[in-house]
Design a protein around this motif. Structure first.
Motif, PDB file in Angstrom:
ATOM      1  N   PRO A 213     121.530  72.694  90.352  1.00 51.62           N
ATOM      2  CA  PRO A 213     119.730  73.028  90.213  1.00 51.62           C
ATOM      3  C   PRO A 213     120.040  73.724  91.448  1.00 51.62           C
ATOM      4  O   PRO A 213     121.116  73.712  92.052  1.00 51.62           O
ATOM      5  N   ASN A 214     118.796  74.497  91.927  1.00 48.19           N
ATOM      6  CA  ASN A 214     118.593  75.185  92.527  1.00 48.19           C
ATOM      7  C   ASN A 214     118.165  74.878  93.991  1.00 48.19           C
ATOM      8  O   ASN A 214     118.375  73.613  93.813  1.00 48.19           O
ATOM      9  N   ASP A 215     118.066  75.968  94.474  1.00 51.25           N
ATOM     10  CA  ASP A 215     118.056  75.694  96.479  1.00 51.25           C
ATOM     11  C   ASP A 215     116.975  74.767  96.589  1.00 51.25           C
ATOM     12  O   ASP A 215     116.750  73.933  96.684  1.00 51.25           O
ATOM     13  N   GLU A 216     115.649  75.493  95.532  1.00 53.53           N
ATOM     14  CA  GLU A 216     114.239  74.714  96.086  1.00 53.53           C
ATOM     15  C   GLU A 216     113.949  73.284  95.410  1.00 53.53           C
ATOM     16  O   GLU A 216     114.056  72.348  97.460  1.00 53.53           O
ATOM     17  N   ILE A 217     115.559  72.809  94.409  1.00 49.37           N
ATOM     18  CA  ILE A 217     114.932  71.117  94.154  1.00 49.37           C
ATOM     19  C   ILE A 217     115.997  70.721  95.116  1.00 49.37           C
ATOM     20  O   ILE A 217     115.661  69.613  95.424  1.00 49.37           O
TER      21      ILE A 217
END
Length: 227
Positions: free
Chosen positions: A45-49
């Motif tokens: 997953p990406n950093d925000e997630i």
């Protein structure tokens, strides 16, 4: 498979199991001589997630600080366990380039995979984030991988443990006796329908990994970008 029903049933049975003290401790986490390794195709997953997930993990740590929590670097969704982790496998036994070539062929026409992380579920030994693919692209890719590997001579153990059909991420494992199983489930229940966010999969990684996908022992064999 109806993912919502599957996750709901898993949560219902596992949360009851944990709350009543019948949970399972993973005794291998602290075993420094654990030599189970395999080959996995995975999504990160990406950093925000990951930041949203760490918020949840921080709440769990307040209740059970001595358990095993996944750092950002290790959180993943398994696309396919190609060779299940085993003490009998090591990287010298295969030619990674042959696996990369087959995966590239399987990825033809796969343009976009979108995953929505919403809510949490559990197993008798772990807490997990629920992942929901936006369409059938991920399942179609898995089926293509199954077919292509079946028709090859490459070593593989796809679906040998179970046929993968979910898109969850494990974020906590029980490595010690729980201090307060009921409070843990009460805390987790607050995030039962929490929206951790949605992300477009930018790449899929082929890795040589240990059982827990620890970054320190993981070797990236291939990185496949999606359009």
């Amino acid at each position: 498979m109806n993912l919502t029903e599957h996750y709901n049933q898993l949560y219902k049975t596992s949360s009851e199991t944990i709350a009543t003290g019948k949970y399972v401790i993973d005794s291998e986490i602290k075993n420094e001589s654990d030599s189970r390794f395999g080959i996995t195709l995975l999504i990160r997953p990406n950093d925000e997630i990951k930041a949203n997930i760490q918020h949840f993990i921080n709440e769990l740590k307040k209740v059970e600080p001595e358990q095993y929590f996944y750092p950002d670097s290790d959180i993943h969704i398994t696309v396919m366990s190609i060779i299940s982790c085993s003490t009998e496998f090591n990287l010298n036994m295969i030619s990674p380039n042959e696996y990369i070539e087959l995966i590239c062929r399987s990825l033809v026409d796969v343009n976009k995979i979108k995953i929505h992380y919403k809510g949490i579920t559990a197993s008798p030994s772990a807490i997990m984030i629920q992942g929901f693919p936006s369409d059938e692209t991920l399942n179609n890719l898995r089926n293509r991988l199954r077919e292509n590997f079946k028709n090859s001579n490459l070593q593989q153990s796809i679906d040998s443990r179970y046929e993968i059909s979910t898109a969850h991420s494990t974020i906590m494992r029980f490595q010690d006796k729980l201090h307060d199983p009921k409070k843990l489930i009460e805390t987790a229940a607050k995030f039962r329908d929490y929206d951790f966010g949605e992300f477009d999969v930018k790449s899929i990684e082929l890795v040589y990994n240990d059982w827990y996908q620890r970054k320190s022992t993981t070797r990236v064999l291939g990185d496949f970008g999606l359009r």
